[in-house]
Design an enzyme around this catalytic site. Structure first.
Site, PDB file in Angstrom:
ATOM      1  N   ILE A 142     -19.223 -20.558   6.275  1.00 26.94           N
ATOM      2  CA  ILE A 142     -20.126 -19.968   5.284  1.00 26.94           C
ATOM      3  C   ILE A 142     -21.474 -20.671   5.385  1.00 26.94           C
ATOM      4  CG2 ILE A 142     -20.488 -19.605   2.792  1.00 26.94           C
ATOM      5  CD1 ILE A 142     -18.192 -18.011   4.114  1.00 26.94           C
ATOM      6  N   ASN A 175     -24.288 -10.253   9.697  1.00 24.95           N
ATOM      7  CA  ASN A 175     -22.902 -10.598  10.038  1.00 24.95           C
ATOM      8  C   ASN A 175     -22.112  -9.335  10.330  1.00 24.95           C
ATOM      9  OD1 ASN A 175     -20.591 -12.422  10.231  1.00 24.95           O
ATOM     10  ND2 ASN A 175     -19.881 -11.494   8.324  1.00 24.95           N
ATOM     11  N   HIS A 225     -18.167  -7.868  10.160  1.00 27.39           N
ATOM     12  CA  HIS A 225     -16.884  -8.204   9.524  1.00 27.39           C
ATOM     13  C   HIS A 225     -15.881  -7.105   9.850  1.00 27.39           C
ATOM     14  CE1 HIS A 225     -14.274 -10.083   6.548  1.00 27.39           C
ATOM     15  NE2 HIS A 225     -14.002  -8.875   6.091  1.00 27.39           N
TER      16      HIS A 225
END
Ligand code: GRF
Length: 201
Positions: free
Chosen positions: A91, A104, A106
């Site tokens: 993180i 990002n 995911h």
């Protein structure tokens, strides 16, 4: 447009960006690759592509905040316009997030199944459709504004590996498409809405 890519593992998403950036028409180049650990295939992929690499392990720093600050300094050396977290398993803290826009990827349709075990969690839940999400990174875990998503079907007999591989096939394409558009067309963030094609990187 200058990209720094952060990885923690095999780096197949990084590889997709490296392959795309080989064509000038993509509009962005990978100027460096950073990792939180040594000895991963993602770093080898960067080295094979002649891209500078750096490693900052959390364990090498007395506190998480000092790791975040040091990582931000290492990234800043390469003057990125955009940082891409592609399978980076840490993180990011305030030093990183205040210094750069971070994208990002995911392997789930956020807000469903955030965190480090998205594919396993989706399979265990018994969903029939999952997918992948490209989003801006904020201080939370996979909670930043969504930029792009694509659905991926779960098939009979899928295990975590077969499902994750099917997702990654889509994910790599979606990440290249999205990062390429952000680089070529610019983007803006208004509230939680990311708009592409607005001339700002
Ligand atoms: C990707 O599915 C990413 O979304 C997740 O971990 C995987 C990394 O794969 N966080 P790779 O390292 O890019 O091959």
């Amino acid at each position: 447009v200058r990209l720094v890519v952060l990885v923690s593992g095999s780096g197949t998403n990084l590889q997709a960006l490296l392959d795309a950036a080989a064509d000038d028409a993509f509009g962005a180049s990978v100027v460096a690759v950073g990792a939180d650990r040594t000895g991963i295939e993602g770093l080898a992929r960067a080295e094979r592509a002649g891209v500078p690499t750096f490693v900052e392990s959390v364990g090498d720093h007395p506190t998480r905040d000092e790791w975040d600050e040091r990582l931000a300094g290492r990234v800043a050396e390469h003057k990125p316009d955009l940082v891409v977290s592609a399978g980076f398993m840490k993180i990011l803290g305030p030093h990183m997030l205040s210094a750069f826009p971070v994208v990002n990827t995911h392997p789930a349709l956020l807000p469903a199944f955030p965190g480090a075990h998205a594919v396993r969690d989706a399979l265990a839940y018994g969903v029939r459709v999952t997918g992948c999400t490209v989003h801006l990174v904020d201080a939370g875990v996979d909670t930043g504004p969504v930029i792009a998503q694509e659905a991926v079907p779960v098939r009979e007999g899928d295990d975590e590996e077969s499902l994750h591989e099917r997702i990654k096939t889509v994910e790599r394409r979606l990440l290249v498409e999205t990062v390429g558009r952000m680089a070529r067309e610019g983007w803006t963030l208004t509230g939680r809405t990311v708009r592409l094609g607005t001339g700002r990187v």
